[in-house]
Design an enzyme around this catalytic site. Structure first.
Site, PDB file in Angstrom:
ATOM      1  CB  CYS A 106     -22.761 -11.803  40.228  1.00 56.55           C
ATOM      2  SG  CYS A 106     -21.914 -10.293  39.770  1.00 56.55           S
ATOM      3  CB  CYS A 132     -20.599  -7.656  35.502  1.00 52.44           C
ATOM      4  SG  CYS A 132     -20.344  -8.434  37.104  1.00 52.44           S
ATOM      5  CE  LYS A 167     -29.714 -10.421 -16.111  1.00 49.91           C
ATOM      6  NZ  LYS A 167     -28.551  -9.550 -15.843  1.00 49.91           N
ATOM      7  CG  ASP A 182      -0.916   5.077   0.092  1.00 45.34           C
ATOM      8  OD1 ASP A 182      -1.802   4.805  -0.742  1.00 45.34           O
ATOM      9  OD2 ASP A 182      -1.012   4.806   1.296  1.00 45.34           O
ATOM     10  CG  ASP A 206      -1.999  -1.006   1.140  1.00 45.65           C
ATOM     11  OD1 ASP A 206      -2.066  -1.694   0.097  1.00 45.65           O
ATOM     12  OD2 ASP A 206      -2.783  -1.117   2.096  1.00 45.65           O
ATOM     13  CE  LYS A 211     -37.799 -10.609  -4.371  1.00 47.64           C
ATOM     14  NZ  LYS A 211     -37.240  -9.586  -3.535  1.00 47.64           N
ATOM     15  CE  LYS A 241     -34.004  -8.702  -8.200  1.00 47.16           C
ATOM     16  NZ  LYS A 241     -34.050  -7.745  -7.113  1.00 47.16           N
ATOM     17  CB  SER A 272     -37.600  -3.421 -12.665  1.00 44.89           C
ATOM     18  OG  SER A 272     -38.918  -3.380 -13.120  1.00 44.89           O
TER      19      SER A 272
HETATM   20  S1  IVH Z   1     -30.847  -7.268 -14.817  1.00 40.38           S
HETATM   21  C1  IVH Z   1     -33.438  -5.480 -18.030  1.00 40.38           C
HETATM   22  N1  IVH Z   1     -29.364  -8.596 -13.157  1.00 40.38           N
HETATM   23  O1  IVH Z   1     -32.697  -5.923  -9.621  1.00 40.38           O
HETATM   24  C2  IVH Z   1     -32.893  -6.194 -16.870  1.00 40.38           C
HETATM   25  N2  IVH Z   1     -30.712  -6.864 -12.271  1.00 40.38           N
HETATM   26  O2  IVH Z   1     -35.696  -5.358 -10.922  1.00 40.38           O
HETATM   27  C3  IVH Z   1     -32.258  -5.268 -15.915  1.00 40.38           C
HETATM   28  N3  IVH Z   1     -30.462  -6.540  -9.859  1.00 40.38           N
HETATM   29  O3  IVH Z   1     -33.007  -2.655  -9.976  1.00 40.38           O
HETATM   30  C4  IVH Z   1     -31.814  -5.827 -14.629  1.00 40.38           C
HETATM   31  N4  IVH Z   1     -28.967  -8.116  -9.546  1.00 40.38           N
HETATM   32  O4  IVH Z   1     -30.588  -3.292  -9.855  1.00 40.38           O
HETATM   33  C5  IVH Z   1     -30.260  -7.621 -13.300  1.00 40.38           C
HETATM   34  N5  IVH Z   1     -27.944  -9.866 -11.819  1.00 40.38           N
HETATM   35  C6  IVH Z   1     -28.838  -8.877 -11.955  1.00 40.38           C
HETATM   36  C7  IVH Z   1     -29.274  -8.112 -10.859  1.00 40.38           C
HETATM   37  C8  IVH Z   1     -30.238  -7.115 -11.059  1.00 40.38           C
HETATM   38  C9  IVH Z   1     -29.678  -7.167  -8.973  1.00 40.38           C
HETATM   39  C10 IVH Z   1     -31.404  -5.449  -9.535  1.00 40.38           C
HETATM   40  C11 IVH Z   1     -31.334  -4.282 -10.461  1.00 40.38           C
HETATM   41  C12 IVH Z   1     -32.742  -3.833 -10.672  1.00 40.38           C
HETATM   42  C13 IVH Z   1     -33.549  -4.919 -10.084  1.00 40.38           C
HETATM   43  C14 IVH Z   1     -34.384  -5.508 -11.184  1.00 40.38           C
END
Ligand code: IVH
Length: 724
Positions: free
Chosen positions: A464, A479, A343, A75, A71, A367, A159, A120
């Site tokens: 105690c 204590c 995806k 620096d 480091d 989820k 996610k 989203s």
């Molecule tokens: S893809 C068009 N991949 O989840 C697709 N999103 O509702 C765009 N997120 O606000 C999102 N991990 O910030 C994608 N591996 C991931 C992700 C991810 C987290 C979040 C993202 C977005 C929300 C999607």
């Protein structure tokens, strides 16, 4: 601290190559930039070379976690670049590492219209395998695939539980970072995002002319815990306006939305890339990538962090496996996730699938069971830890959270309990993430009814009954009945038996655990009442070891005052203080009866230590234990209150290393301390002397490096005699 924007990573040691600025490795990415340095480089050339070098090392450090220089070296180079830029402001570029440090303060955030909206993803709330299966079924149907057609290729990702970020690079330089906002318009947070060491400020030449990298800014769990520890210390020290953060996501969001990037720079953030937005290739040729996986790997090659868990899988079974595998690993991940994302891998198939409303059809978030749940507070207990620390703990109606049933959650300390204002009967949010102990995040105030009182910390130990005190500047109550308190038994006995206290050979933590749990020993005097018969029944305790133990206990009766005093485990009374007290007072009774003022006359004893000694001996229980130990035959030679012995080494710090010809290490230490000197464990610039014996190793090397004086045993004796 590495250029003061991220905590330093410990350098593992070893020798370092000379900085490449002087002699670039021809194979290194900076060689070309630094190559013409040999012929009297201009400031511009030097700045460019330094930037390239620093970027190279920042990438090794932040993204690959494999630093190649210490480091301090980083620096130093950083300082050179800063100085150059100060002297020649026109050399300062947007992608200079010096722009990461923060310091810019804004009045507000500018809006950023996203060229490609930030969408989203649909969330699959069925947390079982069926959640993944139904996604694959839907994709196959939309793509018009029959059962006879091959499996669909997917990329499975984590996610991340942070905030979405769009990083815009133009001509390879990071020019803008924007939050998602409403998906169409976000906020310009470039000044803060630049402080994130993992985000390259600069992409390689082959990167597109315009590239928006989409990803997630997050805070690692360890960084979050450390940040909250720092915040708690600030609160305890009375700093106004400071607070702790509820979870890593909130802490990250708070940091990103700081107007003062200097503050953001102190909140350690990280980043993962998971896609792209606007993109204009260098030449208007064909598509840059054919699959999502190719895209991610390309981003990775350009220096952007891509999560290593990202996987190519096939068919519903591949998705299900990934979901389960990550589910098992989730707690051990260094950061929070709230699910996984699937995806479709082929970008052509993605185009074919398109979007419904604001969500792509080709992606879904799957989820996991929540890590936060609501429950009711049934009571607030105060637990006493092994070292006497009092912790308020909320007793909860059982609730399933983070994969286990939780009935207790820590409230940390008095300030935290007050700040959250948790009361009996309250509905609270409980969080359990990873291996972290469950905690109460917040109270749902709307649901408070009844008239429960605010929590107050008891002033007496609930185990105690001894006084519980909170020292100035500390967050915890403790204590003060160290020798007597049931909660601290094991720790007190172990400490007393320690090699450097009264020393009971063979009495280690396993045995103490056994003896205390079997109720054979409840306090220190019980040690001296042990007999063969009480040890006989114990697991793994043969006659021989039982005899050895009894002998060691017998031998410990002959001790010294400093050892005995140290063995009592009085808070803040370490070995050196115990020795100083013994020298000063000569006798235990004198110490027990001493007023705070009298204690302050002892070298090295300040108000906190004096108060701690007073409080300890004010507890009748503690005095009783001392009397019983004496009655059991524990003795030491008492002396007269010291005519202060000459202190030829006062104010000097020593480090002892290697094997000395005649003195044992402890003996040498005692002598130095008796002469007023201090003995430290490691060599620093503050060390006055290193006493080296045979086979001295790294401490000697360090002393030579730092130019610390090295002496042998003879020279030490001369110093002790005051003749040097
Ligand atoms: S893809 C068009 N991949 O989840 C697709 N999103 O509702 C765009 N997120 O606000 C999102 N991990 O910030 C994608 N591996 C991931 C992700 C991810 C987290 C979040 C993202 C977005 C929300 C999607």
């Amino acid at each position: 601290m590495r250029a003061s924007f991220q905590p330093a990573l410990l350098w593992a040691g070893g020798s370092f190559p000379e900085p490449a600025v002087n002699a670039p490795d021809p194979a290194s990415p900076v060689a070309s930039a630094a190559g013409d340095l040999f012929s009297a480089p201009s400031p511009a050339e030097r700045a460019q070379a330094l930037r390239a070098l620093l970027q190279h090392h920042a990438h090794l450090y932040y993204t690959l976690d494999a630093p190649q220089i210490p480091d301090a070296e980083y620096d130093r180079l950083f300082g050179q670049l800063q100085a150059l830029e100060l002297a020649h402001p026109h050399l300062r570029t947007l992608d200079s590492p010096t722009q990461r440090v923060g310091g810019q303060i804004l009045d507000g955030f500018a809006s950023v219209k996203h060229v490609v909206p930030m969408l989203s993803i649909r969330t699959e709330t069925d947390t079982e395998a069926t959640g993944a299966q139904s996604f694959d079924t839907r994709i196959r149907k939309e793509l018009g695939l029959s059962e006879a057609d091959p499996a669909v290729d997917y990329v499975a990702e984590l996610k991340f539980d942070g905030l979405a970020m769009s990083l815009r690079y133009e001509g390879g330089v990071l020019v803008q970072a924007a939050t998602r906002g409403d998906g169409e318009t976000g906020e310009d947070v470039t000044h803060n995002i630049r402080t994130i060491g993992q985000i390259p400020l600069h992409l390689p030449a082959q990167a597109p002319k315009v590239l928006e990298v989409r990803g997630e800014v997050y805070m690692a769990r360890s960084d979050f815990e450390a940040l909250n520890d720092r915040q708690r210390a600030r609160i305890a020290a009375g700093e106004k306006g400071e607070k702790t953060f509820v979870n890593p996501r909130n802490a990250a969001a708070g940091a990103v939305r700081q107007l003062d990037s200097g503050i953001a720079a102190q909140r350690p953030l990280s980043f993962f890339a998971y896609g792209v937005g606007d993109i204009t290739p260098v030449d208007q040729g064909g598509p840059l990538f054919n699959t999502h996986h190719e895209l991610l790997m390309t981003l990775k090659n350009w220096g952007l962090p891509v999560a290593e868990q990202t996987a190519c899988v096939q068919a519903a079974s591949g998705l299900v496996d990934f979901h389960q595998r990550i589910g098992l690993a989730r707690d051990a991940l260094p950061f929070d996730i709230d699910g996984v994302v699937y995806k479709v891998n082929s970008l052509a198939a993605q185009r074919q699938l398109g979007f419904v409303s604001r969500e792509p059809r080709w992606a879904v978030a799957h989820k996991y069971p929540a890590q936060e749940q609501l429950t009711t507070v049934l009571g607030i207990d105060v637990q006493v830890g092994r070292t006497g620390k009092l912790t308020p703990v909320a007793k909860l109606a059982p609730v399933f959270v983070g994969g286990v049933t939780v009935t207790n959650a820590t409230l940390h300390n008095e300030d935290e309990a007050r700040r959250k204002d948790v009361r009996l009967g309250d509905t609270v949010v409980v969080r359990r993430a990873g291996d972290v102990i469950p905690e109460v995040v917040s109270v749902v105030m709307d649901k408070r009814h009844g008239d429960a009182e605010p929590f107050t910390m008891p002033r007496q130990c609930p185990v105690c009954g001894s006084a519980a005190v909170r020292e100035e500047g500390e967050a915890d109550y403790r204590c003060t009945g160290g020798l007597f308190c049931g909660a601290q038994r094991k720790e007190a006995i172990l400490h007393y038996a320690h090699r450097r206290a009264v020393e009971i050979d063979g009495l280690g933590d396993k045995l103490v655990e056994l003896l205390v749990d079997a109720n054979i020993i409840r306090n220190l005097p019980d040690l001296y009442r042990l007999g063969l018969s009480s040890l006989a029944g114990l697991e793994r305790m043969a006659d021989k070891s039982a005899n050895n133990l009894l002998e060691a206990i017998e031998a410990s009766k002959q001790t010294t005052l400093p050892r005995f005093l140290f063995g009592l485990g009085i808070r803040h009374v370490g070995e050196a203080t115990a020795k100083a007290l013994a020298r000063h007072f000569g006798q235990l009774d004198g110490i027990m009866a001493a007023s705070a003022e009298q204690l302050l006359e002892v070298d090295d004893v300040g108000p906190v230590v004096a108060q701690s000694i007073r409080t300890f001996f004010e507890q009748a229980h503690n005095r009783e234990v001392v009397e019983q130990l004496r009655a059991c035959g524990v003795t030491w030679a008492e002396g007269e209150p010291a005519e202060r012995a000459p202190q030829p080494l006062a104010g000097l710090t020593f480090v002892i290393t290697g094997t000395l010809p005649t003195l044992g290490r402890d003996e040498a230490k005692d002598k130095v301390e008796a002469a007023g000197g201090k003995v430290a464990g490691s060599v620093s610039k503050k060390t006055d002397y290193v006493v080296a014996g045979a086979e001295a190793g790294s401490k000697l090397t360090k002393a030579l490096e730092l130019g610390v004086k090295v002496i042998d045993e003879n020279q030490l004796m001369e110093l002790l005699n005051g003749s040097a």
